[in-house]
Design a protein around this motif. Structure first.
Motif, short mmCIF file in Angstrom:
data_model
loop_
_atom_site.label_atom_id
_atom_site.label_comp_id
_atom_site.label_asym_id
_atom_site.label_seq_id
_atom_site.Cartn_x
_atom_site.Cartn_y
_atom_site.Cartn_z
N TYR A 79 56.31 38.43 15.88
CA TYR A 79 57.61 37.73 16.72
C TYR A 79 56.61 37.25 17.91
O TYR A 79 55.87 36.40 18.03
N TYR A 80 57.29 37.85 19.22
CA TYR A 80 56.74 37.42 20.53
C TYR A 80 56.24 38.88 21.13
O TYR A 80 57.02 39.87 20.64
N HIS A 182 67.24 29.57 20.19
CA HIS A 182 67.41 31.25 19.77
C HIS A 182 68.84 31.52 19.59
O HIS A 182 70.03 30.78 19.78
N THR A 237 65.27 24.91 25.82
CA THR A 237 64.27 26.04 25.68
C THR A 237 62.95 25.39 25.72
O THR A 237 62.39 24.39 25.30
N THR A 240 60.15 27.58 22.00
CA THR A 240 61.34 28.03 21.06
C THR A 240 60.30 29.20 20.26
O THR A 240 59.36 29.27 19.90
N THR A 241 61.12 29.88 19.47
CA THR A 241 60.93 31.33 18.99
C THR A 241 60.14 30.96 17.69
O THR A 241 59.05 31.40 17.41
N THR A 244 57.39 27.41 19.29
CA THR A 244 57.18 27.34 20.85
C THR A 244 57.20 25.77 21.31
O THR A 244 56.66 25.07 22.13
N TYR A 269 59.75 33.31 26.42
CA TYR A 269 58.42 33.55 26.04
C TYR A 269 57.49 32.67 27.10
O TYR A 269 56.75 33.38 27.60
N LYS A 298 57.92 39.97 27.95
CA LYS A 298 57.48 39.50 26.76
C LYS A 298 55.81 39.36 27.22
O LYS A 298 54.97 39.88 26.41
N THR A 440 58.37 32.12 10.07
CA THR A 440 59.65 31.28 10.11
C THR A 440 59.75 30.14 9.10
O THR A 440 58.81 30.22 8.19
#
Lengths: 480, 480
Positions: A79-80, A182, A237, A240-241, A244, A269, A298, A440
């Protein structure tokens, strides 16, 4: 709450936690238990009479820890990250010790005032525009999570727009982000009563490194206006999750402004990286934003939860979120001399979370926090270089911060598709307990995400992780 | 996060907090600082280089503690209490130590499973109907606050109704409570996009001890239906904030059911008392509820935050609050074998809060927790008896739990109105630092609220508080 009992047990708990950190590398990173494992280990009702602290510690060792996924393990790359530190931990302890509920200034002036000041500190470290400081109409606030930050910003935007056009036009409101934004955005829309069909998650592709294109956003906004709808909120963002990606803030911000929309930046993040001068340019354009959010929990050594949100005009939050029942009235609030953070957030009660952020900034200093970020980014670079040495793997998108998106290439014989292969590899390494990473999907491809972010991670852990990945790839590809 | 640094500083922090509790009676209960006091005591930017832990502890002593309102002081009688205990504190420490983010089962199975089990424990202690247990379609979850519990229940109700009648009828939805219902209800309506004009805060009067009358509610519902509106949600309270009124649950529940409405019970404060058999009858009728909420962080020795919510059918929450982005997908969730609490709440991330509740229930046992409640209620009775000895004072509504609503009677000469007199008295005692209490308004009268709930409060503190009140009354009434 006897002071001496607290002292005695508190010391034992400190030792317990310190020992946990000493042994943390020995645990499987992702818990290896099966669903329902705990039900058989624990009685099915609460005891009537007290049990000893020792018996509880025993249960934590033998029943709880096996079910913990060790986010603080140096072999955690999923994840982060969720950063823990001595300073952050001490701040949490002290907050639990005071155990105040800081909804209004009067309920503990220090809690509110320290938060105002420390959020100014962090805003300055990030070189946010002056309008985000508490000295004008703006200021910062600690939310629990980026989801809550997103929600309160959206509520402020929603009500600001409805005050302009009339309360009955809720169903006409439209919200914009990309398909990389997100999932908190669509959840916020649903909560706020905004039709999820009016939440535009515009496609971001490999061509822009998965950043939202201002042209795509502009076209969508124009189409909606032509259809009689009302664009109110644009979420960009930074990091991004999935990969990035960094949305082009300045252009999106100008687009939002031109259309009277609220511009929110989610840097949950990557915002932490922007405390380094060499990464600060990733938030260039923040001057266009109405709200800016990043999560010290985070990647800035502040224990969860601590999500910092700044707004340029706090009156928008207050108009949406204020309540003023008689039982909370008090002189300082009535005289409008103070901030009452209850009016900047969803819940009423709030913990004294500024303590830990203040302690982190002081016990480490900005220079060391910058080093912390740089170390992780360098380790991610190192991992990227390792991948380049093995032609079976490939980098999927260029690395920006400390996340590497990579995958096993499809097999030349086409025996197994690449998604299946990579899922197999993911499950294998996570089931081994030797490391934990997550995945992902980008443009339909199953992608492995390797994030360096646990405070204890060193080069040797990255090297071992790479070895684990190679070994399992050998097994899966039958090349042992 | 070095284990030995954590150990060294952790031990010092334990001593610091234990010393704080030893000295807690010596502090003015309500902070005596003026708005803006901290700005001049603290630098205006973060340090570049580290500062010593000792210098931070010094600042906490001399700059922070004067700005703390001491919720754990035995002389604290304001709002509702926020209970701290050794067990609760240790649970917070351990949670901060693991520092996991438990949004999905896989991110730490123990966090989810312990929460499921401990909420079942507490449900059994409260003798909640079986449908609220995790063994069927229902179950419990820890929210941060009662406001969030109210909001997620309302969202579930809103979406359940809209699925039935069509998404475009949002503006027709109507929500019911009394004018004694917590302000969280109207805030939840605003957040959820329900027209605040459709939030009926029905008058509750002295005639019903400020409980909501089922007849009044029924009439309002009928009127709304006749006007083409759609009643969806009825909130009943057990222990209102102003005066601990208890709404008639069974009758209101039947009314809600007859009209296909969601029935939510807010027992944030008084729910804790219902662990005692002699007070359990106050939640008779809970079997009619769709959701039931109480706050162990208020009065059950569990450090803030811990607000427990039970629902009979969790699918309603999940349908409103679930998101499933690719980057969070995992085998256990896909196979539907586990609870993912992210789908039961507003935020994504969540702390490991079940640890503290589990430790409280085990380290004290249900019998001692019942004693804790009884002690406070007896002290409140004692305070009530003290008031009866002084004819200048009167009780405003009959005491139910550990809150006494009282006031100075109007002066016979009519020189000063009673509200002004009581406000003067309130300000005087709070400014003295000798105790802290807050007020409310009932039927237009300014009322002083005296809540016994701080874990350290003993009879001597109640006696002293009474003496302080009498002394200040003497001064104000000129009867010295």
């Amino acid at each position: 709450m006897d002071a001496e009992e607290l002292r005695e047990h508190g010391h034992r708990m400190v030792d317990f936690i310190s020992d946990y950190y000493k042994e943390i590398e020995s645990y499987p990173v992702r818990s290896q238990v099966q669903p329902g494992y705990l039900r058989n280990l624990i009685p099915d009702s609460a005891p009537d009479m007290p049990e000893s602290f020792e018996s509880i510690l025993e249960d934590i060792r033998h029943k709880i820890i096996p079910g913990v996924t060790h986010w603080q393990s140096p072999k955690y790359f999923a994840y982060y990250p969720s950063n823990s530190s001595t300073a952050g931990f001490l701040g949490e302890m002290l907050s639990a010790g005071f155990n105040i509920v800081g909804f209004s200034w009067v309920t503990s002036p220090a809690a509110t005032e320290l938060e105002v000041i420390v959020l100014d500190w962090l805003a300055k470290v990030l070189k946010l525009p002056e309008q985000f400081l508490s000295t004008g109409k703006g200021g910062g606030v600690i939310q629990g999570t980026a989801s809550e930050a997103m929600l309160v910003a959206l509520l402020a935007a929603r009500d600001k727009a409805l005050r302009r056009v009339g309360q009955n036009l809720l169903e006409n409101l439209v919200v914009y982000g990309s398909d990389q934004t997100h999932s908190a955005l669509i959840k916020a829309c649903k909560i706020a009563g905004i039709n999820p069909m009016n939440c535009r998650l515009l496609q971001a592709t490999f061509m822009t490194n998965y950043a939202l294109s201002p042209e795509v956003a502009s076209e969508s906004i124009s189409n909606d206006i032509a259809a009689g709808l009302l664009p109110i909120f644009l979420c960009a963002t930074v990091g991004t999750t999935s990969s990035t990606a960094v949305d082009p803030l300045a252009a999106l911000g100008r687009l939002a402004k031109a259309n009277d929309m609220w511009f929110h930046i989610d840097a949950a993040y990557a915002g932490s990286a922007c405390i380094c001068p060499e990464y600060r340019h990733y938030i260039d354009g923040v001057e266009e934003a109405d709200s800016f959010n990043m999560n010290p929990h985070k990647w800035l050594l502040t224990n969860f939860d601590c999500s910092t949100l700044w707004v340029k005009d706090s009156s928008n939050l207050i108009q949406s979120l204020s309540t003023n029942p008689e039982f909370l009235r008090n002189k300082a609030s009535e005289e409008d001399l103070v901030v009452d953070y209850k009016d900047w957030q969803i819940p009423l009660g709030r913990r004294f979370r500024s303590l830990k952020l203040w302690m982190v900034l002081r016990m480490y200093g900005v220079a060391n926090l910058q080093n912390h970020i740089r170390t992780h980014i360098n380790l991610a670079k190192h991992f990227e270089e390792l991948i380049a040495t093995d032609t079976r793997f490939e980098i999927i998108v260029p690395r920006v911060f400390a996340l590497v998106c990579f995958a096993l290439k499809p097999m030349p014989n086409g025996q197994d598709d690449a998604s299946k292969l990579n899922l197999k590899l993911l499950e294998a390494v996570n089931n081994s307990g030797a490391m934990f990473l997550t995945h992902t999907v980008l443009s339909g491809r199953f992608v492995l995400r390797f994030v360096v972010g646990a405070p204890l991670t060193e080069e040797r852990h990255v090297n071992t992780a790479w070895k684990v990945l190679q070994d399992h790839a050998n097994l899966i590809l039958g090349t042992v």
